[in-house]
Design a protein around this motif. Structure first.
Motif, PDB file in Angstrom:
ATOM      1  N   GLY A   1       0.823  -1.211   0.000  1.00 22.24           N
ATOM      2  CA  GLY A   1       0.000   0.000   0.000  1.00 22.24           C
ATOM      3  C   GLY A   1       0.849   1.250   0.000  1.00 22.24           C
ATOM      4  O   GLY A   1       0.560   2.227  -0.708  1.00 22.24           O
TER       5      GLY A   1
ATOM      6  N   LEU B   1       2.424   1.786  -3.412  1.00 18.66           N
ATOM      7  CA  LEU B   1       1.567   2.518  -4.341  1.00 18.66           C
ATOM      8  C   LEU B   1       1.746   4.018  -4.159  1.00 18.66           C
ATOM      9  O   LEU B   1       1.847   4.774  -5.133  1.00 18.66           O
ATOM     10  N   GLU B   2       1.786   4.459  -2.893  1.00 22.37           N
ATOM     11  CA  GLU B   2       1.947   5.891  -2.592  1.00 22.37           C
ATOM     12  C   GLU B   2       3.255   6.426  -3.150  1.00 22.37           C
ATOM     13  O   GLU B   2       3.307   7.542  -3.668  1.00 22.37           O
TER      14      GLU B   2
ATOM     15  N   GLY C   1       4.983   5.245  -5.612  1.00 17.94           N
ATOM     16  CA  GLY C   1       5.154   5.023  -7.045  1.00 17.94           C
ATOM     17  C   GLY C   1       5.972   3.802  -7.384  1.00 17.94           C
ATOM     18  O   GLY C   1       6.212   3.522  -8.563  1.00 17.94           O
TER      19      GLY C   1
ATOM     20  N   PRO D   1       2.797   0.064  -9.593  1.00 12.74           N
ATOM     21  CA  PRO D   1       1.793   0.761 -10.404  1.00 12.74           C
ATOM     22  C   PRO D   1       0.404   0.599  -9.792  1.00 12.74           C
ATOM     23  O   PRO D   1       0.091  -0.428  -9.188  1.00 12.74           O
ATOM     24  N   ALA D   2      -0.432   1.613  -9.968  1.00 15.79           N
ATOM     25  CA  ALA D   2      -1.782   1.582  -9.409  1.00 15.79           C
ATOM     26  C   ALA D   2      -2.605   0.426  -9.970  1.00 15.79           C
ATOM     27  O   ALA D   2      -3.572  -0.018  -9.346  1.00 15.79           O
ATOM     28  N   SER D   3      -2.200  -0.091 -11.114  1.00 14.33           N
ATOM     29  CA  SER D   3      -2.947  -1.159 -11.778  1.00 14.33           C
ATOM     30  C   SER D   3      -2.482  -2.556 -11.378  1.00 14.33           C
ATOM     31  O   SER D   3      -2.906  -3.545 -11.987  1.00 14.33           O
TER      32      SER D   3
ATOM     33  N   ASP E   1      -5.279  -5.037 -10.935  1.00 12.43           N
ATOM     34  CA  ASP E   1      -6.464  -4.903 -11.795  1.00 12.43           C
ATOM     35  C   ASP E   1      -6.851  -6.199 -12.502  1.00 12.43           C
ATOM     36  O   ASP E   1      -8.033  -6.544 -12.593  1.00 12.43           O
TER      37      ASP E   1
ATOM     38  N   ASP F   1      -9.826  -1.102  -6.109  1.00 15.73           N
ATOM     39  CA  ASP F   1      -8.510  -0.911  -6.713  1.00 15.73           C
ATOM     40  C   ASP F   1      -7.453  -1.515  -5.793  1.00 15.73           C
ATOM     41  O   ASP F   1      -7.763  -2.015  -4.707  1.00 15.73           O
ATOM     42  N   ALA F   2      -6.194  -1.465  -6.227  1.00 14.62           N
ATOM     43  CA  ALA F   2      -5.113  -2.088  -5.459  1.00 14.62           C
ATOM     44  C   ALA F   2      -4.976  -1.464  -4.078  1.00 14.62           C
ATOM     45  O   ALA F   2      -4.722  -2.172  -3.095  1.00 14.62           O
ATOM     46  N   ASP F   3      -5.144  -0.159  -3.969  1.00 11.88           N
ATOM     47  CA  ASP F   3      -5.008   0.496  -2.673  1.00 11.88           C
ATOM     48  C   ASP F   3      -6.062  -0.012  -1.704  1.00 11.88           C
ATOM     49  O   ASP F   3      -5.774  -0.266  -0.527  1.00 11.88           O
ATOM     50  N   SER F   4      -7.290  -0.174  -2.196  1.00 14.17           N
ATOM     51  CA  SER F   4      -8.361  -0.699  -1.339  1.00 14.17           C
ATOM     52  C   SER F   4      -8.051  -2.125  -0.891  1.00 14.17           C
ATOM     53  O   SER F   4      -8.298  -2.492   0.268  1.00 14.17           O
TER      54      SER F   4
END
Length: 399
Positions: free
Chosen positions: A229, A232-233, A235, A238-240, A243, A297-300
């Motif tokens: 997590g 992601l913050e 970088g 990737p945010a994906s 997915d 999403d990945a963060d969730s």
């Protein structure tokens, strides 16, 4: 197990809130006289490091709700008022044991953390809203280049709950233990021999940004691997990154049903998930919609929050934590009945929480708190005793 003082504590607080809820359910009133106001904590330094060790007991005093720290005798000290910008907190450090030695201090009835650091004292500051704890995902945090870690604990009238955690980061290894009234000690958190480097090398070998979770000091010392997590913050990931798996789950349950049985002791309580119109609706046995989830999403997923928020209730929270565990462990496609509590199916998909997978693979007993709801199915690194005689914190070597 501790107050949500800043956003940076969202994930560990989720795990802690769950433990607190379990504690509340299990609390027998007859136990009040059995647990003294403080118990001994033996800190053993098996790290092999020559650095000085500093120990901190920080948290919320359960009898009053005050935030503060405890000294080596277990005496509580409330934090003074903070400022804006934040002001330095009082020095709460306790000199820890030298390499190869042990030191016993006392810990009070807290919901909080036991920090330890090598070579330098940690920097704690106070805002008008309370304590600012270290946030190593922030490159400018004053603790970024310090090797440190922490354990979480709750000591109350019903006993001790003490865990090792990797919810925020994987760093200087340690194990926790509790000695019960029968004289036996339960222990968890030890890595396998070579497990520390095993986790790091595993992440280095995974494409897609996982190696970027590792943070190293300018002298070459590996400080930690950030939880995904935080990756992601920063970088690094990737945010994906999740997915593909999430999309496959959503596709599967558009034409089939996901059955969630969130309470092991209430097998008749079941909820049924089906995707329609892009959202997953959960119904009860009567067909009533009880809660709905947007595609996470990945963060969730990694944080078990946001689109997978888990309120401390009896419906959405338990369903959400079950989903969160299924996404992190990638069991939702192989088992339409959740939670899947057998680790045989965990982390088998090519898209998974590679950080959690690597850590569990290197734990001596397979148990860890690698994400907030890693306790689904009892895979968490937690010890508990209703009549604790002594707590233990063992600093292990980083090899």
């Amino acid at each position: 197990m501790h107050h949500k003082l800043t956003r940076r504590l969202t994930a560990p607080t989720a795990a802690a809130a769950l433990i607190a809820a379990v504690i509340a359910i299990q609390a027998p009133s007859s136990a009040k006289a059995a647990v003294p106001d403080t118990i001994p904590l033996q800190v053993t330094n098996n790290s092999g490091r020559g650095d000085a060790v500093y120990v901190y007991t920080i948290g919320t005093l359960l009898s009053t709700g005050q935030q503060g720290w405890a000294d080596a005798n277990g005496t509580f000290h409330a934090w003074p008022a903070g400022g804006n910008p934040p002001t330095p907190a009082p020095d709460a450090s306790i000199a820890g044991p030298a390499a190869g030695r042990s030191k016993t201090i006392r810990i009070p009835k807290f919901s909080g953390r036991i920090y330890f650091s090598y070579g330098q004292k940690l920097v704690f500051k106070l805002t008008t809203g309370g304590l600012v704890q270290p946030a190593v995902q922030n490159p400018s945090d004053p603790n970024h280049d310090i090797l440190f870690n922490w354990s979480e604990y709750t000591l109350n009238d019903s006993g001790l709950w003490l865990n090792s955690t990797q919810v925020d980061m994987f760093s200087a290894p340690y194990a926790v233990g509790v000695k019960g009234a029968d004289g036996n000690t339960a222990t968890t958190g030890h890595l396998k021999s070579g497990g520390y480097n095993g986790v790091l090398n595993d992440l280095r070998g995974k494409p897609g940004g996982w190696a970027g979770l590792i943070q190293t000091r300018s002298d070459g010392t590996v400080l930690r691997a950030l939880a995904p997590g935080h990756g992601l913050e920063s970088g690094a990931l990737p945010a994906s990154v999740m997915d593909d798996y999430v999309n496959r789950v959503w596709q599967k349950y558009a034409s089939s049903t996901l059955t969630v049985t969130p309470f092991g002791d209430h097998p008749d309580t079941k909820y049924y998930g089906k995707v329609a119109g892009g959202v997953m609706n959960f119904t009860d046995g009567s067909g009533n919609v009880v809660t709905t989830f947007q595609k996470p999403d990945a963060d969730s997923v990694f944080g078990c929050h946001k689109l997978l928020d888990a309120p401390n209730d009896r419906v959405r929270g338990p369903i959400s934590r079950t989903l969160c565990a299924g996404f992190n462990r990638s069991t939702l496609l192989v088992d339409p009945n959740q939670p899947d509590t057998s680790s045989a199916n965990f982390y088998q998909d090519t898209v998974t929480n590679q950080y959690a997978r690597a850590i569990h693979a290197q734990m001596a007993d397979g148990k860890a708190y690698a994400f907030a709801f890693d306790d689904v199915g009892n895979h968490e690194s937690l010890v508990h005793d209703g009549s604790p005689q002594q707590a233990d914190l063992t600093l292990d070597p980083s090899n």
